[in-house]
Design an enzyme around this catalytic site. Structure first.
Site, PDB file in Angstrom:
ATOM      1  N   ARG A  38     -22.608 -64.968 -27.913  1.00 24.46           N
ATOM      2  CA  ARG A  38     -21.846 -63.778 -27.221  1.00 24.46           C
ATOM      3  C   ARG A  38     -22.266 -63.822 -25.800  1.00 24.46           C
ATOM      4  O   ARG A  38     -22.316 -62.715 -25.041  1.00 24.46           O
ATOM      5  CB  ARG A  38     -21.759 -62.499 -27.875  1.00 24.46           C
ATOM      6  CG  ARG A  38     -20.689 -62.298 -29.089  1.00 24.46           C
ATOM      7  CD  ARG A  38     -20.358 -60.720 -29.184  1.00 24.46           C
ATOM      8  NE  ARG A  38     -21.532 -60.019 -29.850  1.00 24.46           N
ATOM      9  CZ  ARG A  38     -21.396 -59.910 -31.187  1.00 24.46           C
ATOM     10  NH1 ARG A  38     -20.673 -60.449 -31.790  1.00 24.46           N
ATOM     11  NH2 ARG A  38     -22.295 -59.263 -31.714  1.00 24.46           N
ATOM     12  N   ARG A  42     -19.183 -58.496 -23.246  1.00 20.73           N
ATOM     13  CA  ARG A  42     -18.864 -57.253 -22.653  1.00 20.73           C
ATOM     14  C   ARG A  42     -19.919 -56.565 -22.016  1.00 20.73           C
ATOM     15  O   ARG A  42     -19.637 -55.614 -21.040  1.00 20.73           O
ATOM     16  CB  ARG A  42     -18.208 -56.280 -23.663  1.00 20.73           C
ATOM     17  CG  ARG A  42     -16.673 -56.438 -23.954  1.00 20.73           C
ATOM     18  CD  ARG A  42     -16.123 -55.475 -25.042  1.00 20.73           C
ATOM     19  NE  ARG A  42     -16.757 -55.727 -26.435  1.00 20.73           N
ATOM     20  CZ  ARG A  42     -16.852 -54.921 -27.317  1.00 20.73           C
ATOM     21  NH1 ARG A  42     -16.140 -53.763 -27.260  1.00 20.73           N
ATOM     22  NH2 ARG A  42     -17.437 -55.303 -28.566  1.00 20.73           N
ATOM     23  N   ARG A  51     -10.964 -58.845 -18.249  1.00 21.77           N
ATOM     24  CA  ARG A  51     -10.176 -58.610 -19.395  1.00 21.77           C
ATOM     25  C   ARG A  51      -9.248 -57.144 -19.498  1.00 21.77           C
ATOM     26  O   ARG A  51      -8.799 -56.939 -20.517  1.00 21.77           O
ATOM     27  CB  ARG A  51     -11.330 -58.409 -20.727  1.00 21.77           C
ATOM     28  CG  ARG A  51     -11.876 -59.467 -21.174  1.00 21.77           C
ATOM     29  CD  ARG A  51     -11.423 -60.337 -22.022  1.00 21.77           C
ATOM     30  NE  ARG A  51     -11.193 -59.498 -23.270  1.00 21.77           N
ATOM     31  CZ  ARG A  51      -9.895 -58.850 -23.501  1.00 21.77           C
ATOM     32  NH1 ARG A  51      -9.023 -59.582 -22.954  1.00 21.77           N
ATOM     33  NH2 ARG A  51      -9.857 -58.236 -24.773  1.00 21.77           N
ATOM     34  N   ASP A  87     -12.375 -67.043 -30.821  1.00 18.46           N
ATOM     35  CA  ASP A  87     -12.792 -66.199 -31.763  1.00 18.46           C
ATOM     36  C   ASP A  87     -12.569 -66.883 -33.282  1.00 18.46           C
ATOM     37  O   ASP A  87     -11.618 -67.834 -33.412  1.00 18.46           O
ATOM     38  CB  ASP A  87     -11.680 -64.948 -31.897  1.00 18.46           C
ATOM     39  CG  ASP A  87     -12.338 -63.822 -32.663  1.00 18.46           C
ATOM     40  OD1 ASP A  87     -13.250 -62.845 -32.329  1.00 18.46           O
ATOM     41  OD2 ASP A  87     -11.963 -63.729 -33.994  1.00 18.46           O
ATOM     42  N   TYR A 165     -12.986 -61.671 -44.356  1.00 17.75           N
ATOM     43  CA  TYR A 165     -11.932 -60.933 -43.559  1.00 17.75           C
ATOM     44  C   TYR A 165     -10.654 -60.827 -43.707  1.00 17.75           C
ATOM     45  O   TYR A 165      -9.886 -59.666 -43.779  1.00 17.75           O
ATOM     46  CB  TYR A 165     -12.065 -61.581 -42.294  1.00 17.75           C
ATOM     47  CG  TYR A 165     -13.053 -61.121 -41.236  1.00 17.75           C
ATOM     48  CD1 TYR A 165     -13.174 -60.082 -40.500  1.00 17.75           C
ATOM     49  CD2 TYR A 165     -14.111 -62.197 -40.698  1.00 17.75           C
ATOM     50  CE1 TYR A 165     -13.849 -59.397 -39.635  1.00 17.75           C
ATOM     51  CE2 TYR A 165     -14.967 -61.827 -39.685  1.00 17.75           C
ATOM     52  CZ  TYR A 165     -15.128 -60.401 -39.427  1.00 17.75           C
ATOM     53  OH  TYR A 165     -16.115 -59.915 -38.309  1.00 17.75           O
TER      54      TYR A 165
END
Length: 368
Positions: A38, A42, A51, A87, A165
């Site tokens: 990552r 963010r 974004r 992703d 998921y």
């Protein structure tokens, strides 16, 4: 670049820093290479700015946006590798499932798989070029724009993690719905895992054809399984992916290092070290010396600083890194965190981490 403006996966700029690739293969290096899961995330103000007001998966489908986000951390830090911004849930999407990124909630499947008959809703044969071509384009574009500074890593989620998921319908603490399938519907579970494996193999080969120079398989939900379930529902598929990808690449005369990261699967270090991957990624709950011993020198290791150590003052980070390097040793080792960077982390501390890895490892190698 071809006349019609399409960027093609050839004539890439020459690689200037191959430290990461050499470490993955267990070769000598001048310093220990470092990158962060990552690292395009963010915690970077420029990432948040890029974004604003954009749908997450819309961004994933834009090769230009993915390229820009992949390159952002490289402008700030001397990382030794980049990982393409994408992703793991693009695979369930390619198989026909609706996945949305809901602000404040995370990934959400409005119609998760509930019973074995729901497998009929999935597209078993996926044309990865058609469904996931946007990822391949992002990789090719990034390989050109990175200008050979560092290698580019492609990645995928592993079958069990994706399956959990698809059944849970999003994140979960217990994963009890997905685990219920393993105990109640083992045959249907294996069928779904095989379907996912087939798509993943083609997806990874497509990433290499597009320009990926290494591949990482994320088994993020390994730790929710016990050793017995791991050996039945995760490990065989992880091994199958590596074997099939390697066989196909060998036919084409290609050799791309592969990393497996099975988070919290302490019990699996020995098995993972004999699974056709060059590198085994580790989370922060494993002692580096013990991991070295248990992997038997068969693989390179990657990891494993606790991401939360980045909340420490910079001097403390330097000491933690030094201790980690002493535990792993400098050969056949790639420094990383034991999981991804968190959104509230200070970029300056990430810089301190990278600097500490380079500085301490250079000194250690000199003294050898």
């Amino acid at each position: 670049m071809s006349k019609d403006g399409l960027i093609l996966p050839k004539d890439f700029p020459q690689l200037q820093n191959d430290t990461f690739l050499r470490a993955a293969r267990g070769e000598e290096t001048e310093h220990v290479p470092v990158w962060c899961m990552r690292q395009a995330g963010r915690y970077l103000p420029e990432f948040r700015e890029s974004r604003v007001g954009k749908d997450f998966f819309e961004t994933c489908r834009s090769p230009e946006a993915c390229c820009e986000l992949t390159l952002q951390p490289l402008r700030r830090f001397p990382f030794d590798a980049a990982i393409i911004f994408s992703d793991i849930l693009v695979i369930p999407q390619a198989m026909g499932m609706d996945v949305q990124m809901v602000p404040g909630k995370g990934p959400t499947f409005p119609e998760p798989l509930k019973e074995p008959e729901d497998l009929q809703r999935l597209q078993a044969k996926v044309d990865v070029g058609k469904e996931l071509g946007y990822v391949f384009k992002a990789i090719t574009l990034t390989r050109h724009k990175i200008e050979g500074k560092v290698p580019l890593i492609g990645f995928t989620g592993a079958p069990w993690t994706l399956m959990s998921y698809m059944i849970e319908g999003g994140g979960s603490n217990t994963h009890s719905k997905a685990k219920r399938w393993l105990y109640r519907h083992p045959e249907a579970s294996h069928m779904l895992l095989r379907m996912l494996t087939d798509v993943i193999v083609e997806y990874l080969l497509g990433q290499v054809a597009a320009g990926a120079q290494a591949l990482q398989v994320f088994e993020s939900h390994a730790g929710i399984l016990g050793p017995v379930e791991f050996k039945e529902f995760s490990l065989p598929y992880l091994r199958d992916i590596a074997r099939r990808v390697k066989d196909k690449l060998k036919e084409a005369g290609q050799d791309v290092p592969m990393i497996v990261f099975a988070k919290d699967a302490h019990y699996g270090v020995e098995d993972l070290s004999q699974s056709n991957y060059e590198v085994v990624g580790l989370d922060w709950t494993i002692d580096p010396r013990s991991a070295r011993e248990r992997s038997g020198g068969k693989v390179s290791l990657q990891g494993n600083m606790d991401p939360c150590a980045l909340y420490a003052p910079k001097e403390r980070i330097s000491g933690i890194v030094k201790k980690m390097l002493e535990g792993f040793g400098t050969r056949g080792y790639i420094a990383n965190l034991g999981h991804g960077l968190y959104p509230d982390m200070d970029p300056e501390n990430v810089g301190a981490f990278v600097e500490a890895v380079h500085q301490h490892s250079k000194q250690m190698i000199k003294q050898m």
